[in-house]
Design a protein around this motif. Sequence first.
Motif, PDB file in Angstrom:
ATOM      1  N   ARG A 102       0.820  -1.211   0.000  1.00  0.00           N
ATOM      2  CA  ARG A 102       0.000   0.000   0.000  1.00  0.00           C
ATOM      3  C   ARG A 102       0.859   1.269   0.000  1.00  0.00           C
ATOM      4  O   ARG A 102       0.325   2.364   0.071  1.00  0.00           O
ATOM      5  N   THR A 103       2.173   1.119  -0.072  1.00  0.00           N
ATOM      6  CA  THR A 103       3.054   2.280   0.012  1.00  0.00           C
ATOM      7  C   THR A 103       3.300   2.944  -1.336  1.00  0.00           C
ATOM      8  O   THR A 103       3.704   4.098  -1.380  1.00  0.00           O
ATOM      9  N   ARG A 104       3.088   2.232  -2.439  1.00  0.00           N
ATOM     10  CA  ARG A 104       3.302   2.794  -3.768  1.00  0.00           C
ATOM     11  C   ARG A 104       2.048   2.600  -4.613  1.00  0.00           C
ATOM     12  O   ARG A 104       1.987   1.724  -5.475  1.00  0.00           O
ATOM     13  N   PRO A 105       1.027   3.399  -4.392  1.00  0.00           N
ATOM     14  CA  PRO A 105      -0.217   3.200  -5.123  1.00  0.00           C
ATOM     15  C   PRO A 105      -0.093   3.564  -6.608  1.00  0.00           C
ATOM     16  O   PRO A 105       0.652   4.473  -6.977  1.00  0.00           O
ATOM     17  N   THR A 112      -4.257   2.763   6.975  1.00  0.00           N
ATOM     18  CA  THR A 112      -3.966   1.567   7.768  1.00  0.00           C
ATOM     19  C   THR A 112      -3.622   1.893   9.208  1.00  0.00           C
ATOM     20  O   THR A 112      -3.766   1.051  10.084  1.00  0.00           O
ATOM     21  N   ASP A 113      -3.193   3.125   9.494  1.00  0.00           N
ATOM     22  CA  ASP A 113      -2.874   3.511  10.875  1.00  0.00           C
ATOM     23  C   ASP A 113      -4.094   4.023  11.643  1.00  0.00           C
ATOM     24  O   ASP A 113      -3.973   4.465  12.775  1.00  0.00           O
ATOM     25  N   GLY A 114      -5.275   3.989  11.012  1.00  0.00           N
ATOM     26  CA  GLY A 114      -6.501   4.410  11.678  1.00  0.00           C
ATOM     27  C   GLY A 114      -6.874   5.864  11.457  1.00  0.00           C
ATOM     28  O   GLY A 114      -7.964   6.286  11.830  1.00  0.00           O
ATOM     29  N   ASN A 155      -1.086   3.890   1.777  1.00  0.00           N
ATOM     30  CA  ASN A 155      -1.595   3.141   2.933  1.00  0.00           C
ATOM     31  C   ASN A 155      -3.103   3.268   3.130  1.00  0.00           C
ATOM     32  O   ASN A 155      -3.582   3.378   4.251  1.00  0.00           O
ATOM     33  N   ILE A 156      -3.851   3.224   2.046  1.00  0.00           N
ATOM     34  CA  ILE A 156      -5.312   3.273   2.153  1.00  0.00           C
ATOM     35  C   ILE A 156      -5.815   1.911   2.620  1.00  0.00           C
ATOM     36  O   ILE A 156      -5.463   0.874   2.059  1.00  0.00           O
ATOM     37  N   GLN A 157      -6.631   1.921   3.644  1.00  0.00           N
ATOM     38  CA  GLN A 157      -7.262   0.711   4.165  1.00  0.00           C
ATOM     39  C   GLN A 157      -8.677   0.560   3.616  1.00  0.00           C
ATOM     40  O   GLN A 157      -9.095  -0.528   3.242  1.00  0.00           O
ATOM     41  N   ARG A 158      -9.415   1.681   3.596  1.00  0.00           N
ATOM     42  CA  ARG A 158     -10.813   1.632   3.196  1.00  0.00           C
ATOM     43  C   ARG A 158     -11.231   3.011   2.700  1.00  0.00           C
ATOM     44  O   ARG A 158     -10.694   4.015   3.137  1.00  0.00           O
ATOM     45  N   VAL A 159     -12.212   3.033   1.796  1.00  0.00           N
ATOM     46  CA  VAL A 159     -12.754   4.283   1.286  1.00  0.00           C
ATOM     47  C   VAL A 159     -14.261   4.269   1.501  1.00  0.00           C
ATOM     48  O   VAL A 159     -14.942   3.306   1.137  1.00  0.00           O
ATOM     49  N   TYR A 160     -14.752   5.330   2.106  1.00  0.00           N
ATOM     50  CA  TYR A 160     -16.195   5.516   2.293  1.00  0.00           C
ATOM     51  C   TYR A 160     -16.659   6.481   1.208  1.00  0.00           C
ATOM     52  O   TYR A 160     -16.080   7.547   1.036  1.00  0.00           O
ATOM     53  N   ARG A 161     -17.710   6.141   0.505  1.00  0.00           N
ATOM     54  CA  ARG A 161     -18.163   6.937  -0.634  1.00  0.00           C
ATOM     55  C   ARG A 161     -18.609   8.338  -0.244  1.00  0.00           C
ATOM     56  O   ARG A 161     -18.601   9.245  -1.054  1.00  0.00           O
TER      57      ARG A 161
END
Length: 131
Positions: free
Chosen positions: A8-11, A87-89, A111-117
């Motif tokens: 997740r470090t190099r999107p 990822t770090d919250g 470092n994206i964990q999740r995306v909310y629309r």
Amino acid sequence: MRDGALDRTRPVQLRVNQVYAVDLQTSSGVIPIEDGPDSPLCGRPLGSNGDLQQFLARWQAALDVYCRREEIAKLFRLTQGCVIERTDGTYFQLRNFANDQPWMRGSPFRNIQRVYRSPFRFLATSDDAGT
């Protein structure tokens, strides 16, 4: 993927415009995806004949093939107003894609964990979790 885990470090940033043409965002600028002249990833000109749902199914299949070929293991759809959780919250709202704004400084897409629309969906999820 790196060593069997998501890197997740190099999107990789793909941009999709209103006619569904896909471009690759690089440090030197935006370049169109080379997937052949008949590829749905080249887009669908406005006013085109044919069923839009069939085009979108072909477009999604072509995008899936491209992602497998380029070893892209996870996709997030980023739009104006979405909330990005790392990822770090930590999280932030992506108001727009203007590079001179504070939310676009540094490396906003690492470092994206999740995306909310939308922020409403983020708040609803936070309420469900008891936070």
